[in-house]
Design a protein around this motif. Structure first.
Motif, PDB file in Angstrom:
ATOM      1  N   VAL A  18      28.114  40.796  47.892  1.00 12.49           N
ATOM      2  CA  VAL A  18      28.422  39.239  48.098  1.00 12.49           C
ATOM      3  C   VAL A  18      29.980  39.810  48.606  1.00 12.49           C
ATOM      4  CG1 VAL A  18      29.009  37.326  48.141  1.00 12.49           C
ATOM      5  CG2 VAL A  18      26.767  38.069  47.464  1.00 12.49           C
ATOM      6  N   LYS A  19      30.567  40.854  47.690  1.00 18.09           N
ATOM      7  CA  LYS A  19      32.261  40.837  47.746  1.00 18.09           C
ATOM      8  C   LYS A  19      32.217  41.873  48.979  1.00 18.09           C
ATOM      9  CE  LYS A  19      35.309  42.610  44.610  1.00 18.09           C
ATOM     10  NZ  LYS A  19      35.855  42.846  43.295  1.00 18.09           N
ATOM     11  N   ALA A  20      31.312  42.950  49.858  1.00 16.83           N
ATOM     12  CA  ALA A  20      31.590  43.669  50.324  1.00 16.83           C
ATOM     13  C   ALA A  20      31.299  42.611  51.372  1.00 16.83           C
ATOM     14  CB  ALA A  20      30.067  44.217  50.649  1.00 16.83           C
ATOM     15  N   ARG A  21      30.058  41.838  51.722  1.00 14.37           N
ATOM     16  CA  ARG A  21      30.231  40.878  53.272  1.00 14.37           C
ATOM     17  C   ARG A  21      31.574  39.923  52.845  1.00 14.37           C
ATOM     18  NH1 ARG A  21      24.637  38.598  55.083  1.00 14.37           N
ATOM     19  NH2 ARG A  21      24.043  40.760  54.903  1.00 14.37           N
ATOM     20  N   LYS A  60      41.189  32.694  49.997  1.00  8.91           N
ATOM     21  CA  LYS A  60      40.464  31.545  48.653  1.00  8.91           C
ATOM     22  C   LYS A  60      39.666  32.320  48.509  1.00  8.91           C
ATOM     23  CE  LYS A  60      44.000  28.865  51.100  1.00  8.91           C
ATOM     24  NZ  LYS A  60      44.488  27.165  50.689  1.00  8.91           N
ATOM     25  N   MET A  61      38.332  31.471  48.978  1.00  3.43           N
ATOM     26  CA  MET A  61      37.209  31.892  48.808  1.00  3.43           C
ATOM     27  C   MET A  61      36.517  33.313  47.554  1.00  3.43           C
ATOM     28  SD  MET A  61      33.651  31.663  50.308  1.00  3.43           S
ATOM     29  CE  MET A  61      33.263  32.825  51.756  1.00  3.43           C
ATOM     30  N   SER A  91      36.101  33.947  43.839  1.00  7.61           N
ATOM     31  CA  SER A  91      34.755  34.001  43.156  1.00  7.61           C
ATOM     32  C   SER A  91      34.809  35.396  42.459  1.00  7.61           C
ATOM     33  CB  SER A  91      33.990  34.459  45.056  1.00  7.61           C
ATOM     34  OG  SER A  91      33.951  33.620  45.156  1.00  7.61           O
ATOM     35  N   SER A  92      36.262  35.839  43.000  1.00  7.80           N
ATOM     36  CA  SER A  92      36.455  37.073  41.922  1.00  7.80           C
ATOM     37  C   SER A  92      36.771  36.889  40.673  1.00  7.80           C
ATOM     38  CB  SER A  92      37.271  38.214  42.922  1.00  7.80           C
ATOM     39  OG  SER A  92      36.917  39.240  44.293  1.00  7.80           O
ATOM     40  N   GLN A  93      37.638  36.507  40.402  1.00  4.65           N
ATOM     41  CA  GLN A  93      38.309  35.705  39.517  1.00  4.65           C
ATOM     42  C   GLN A  93      36.927  34.840  38.381  1.00  4.65           C
ATOM     43  OE1 GLN A  93      40.656  32.375  40.956  1.00  4.65           O
ATOM     44  NE2 GLN A  93      42.327  33.990  40.632  1.00  4.65           N
ATOM     45  N   SER A 127      35.124  36.330  34.709  1.00  2.00           N
ATOM     46  CA  SER A 127      35.979  35.530  33.417  1.00  2.00           C
ATOM     47  C   SER A 127      33.911  36.003  33.322  1.00  2.00           C
ATOM     48  CB  SER A 127      35.689  34.534  33.940  1.00  2.00           C
ATOM     49  OG  SER A 127      34.623  33.494  34.839  1.00  2.00           O
ATOM     50  N   LEU A 128      33.120  36.072  33.665  1.00  2.00           N
ATOM     51  CA  LEU A 128      31.567  36.951  33.269  1.00  2.00           C
ATOM     52  C   LEU A 128      31.720  37.537  33.034  1.00  2.00           C
ATOM     53  CD1 LEU A 128      29.746  34.213  36.317  1.00  2.00           C
ATOM     54  CD2 LEU A 128      30.859  33.629  33.742  1.00  2.00           C
ATOM     55  N   SER A 129      31.731  38.408  33.479  1.00  2.00           N
ATOM     56  CA  SER A 129      31.712  39.818  33.456  1.00  2.00           C
ATOM     57  C   SER A 129      32.138  39.785  31.855  1.00  2.00           C
ATOM     58  CB  SER A 129      31.915  40.782  33.825  1.00  2.00           C
ATOM     59  OG  SER A 129      33.071  40.560  34.439  1.00  2.00           O
TER      60      SER A 129
END
Length: 120
Positions: free
Chosen positions: A19-22, A107-108, A112-114, A118-120
């Motif tokens: 997802v991050k790569a896309r 921004k998205m 999403s990275s933030q 926080s989840l990991s």
């Protein structure tokens, strides 16, 4: 019957690198498109200015030739206006919208990275 061990959140989290790569690819494509469009706008503006300089009336002693020259310079002046308007419309209708889209994609990706951090 739905498998209780499979969930969208887990699948998304596991596929996050894709997802991050896309997202990064989308940003890069938008950046390149914006760069090309800015170049096109600059060319249209430069072309318009060049045509405007050529549209200055040329004096002729022959009446029939004078009419042809006036028609020719009038056509050049009209084309100059058309290309100037094209540049303005590309700027307003296309470039500004693409820049807003690119900003949204940035921004998205940042948000999403933030969330992922926080989840990991």
């Amino acid at each position: 019957m739905e498998n209780p061990q499979v969930s969208f959140a887990k699948t998304l989290f596991m596929e996050w690198p894709s997802v991050k790569a896309r997202n990064a690819t989308s940003r890069n494509v938008l950046d390149e498109l914006i760069r090309c469009l800015r170049g096109r706008i600059a060319v249209e503006e430069m072309y318009s200015k060049g045509l405007q300089k050529l549209s200055n009336p040329i004096s002729s002693s022959s009446y029939s030739l004078n009419e042809a020259v006036v028609g020719f310079t009038s056509d050049i002046a009209n084309k100059s206006v058309q290309h100037k308007e094209l540049a303005e419309n590309l700027q307003k209708d296309v470039l500004e919208e693409l820049q807003a889209l690119r900003d949204d994609v940035y921004k998205m990706g940042k948000h999403s990275s933030q969330v992922t951090s926080s989840l990991s």
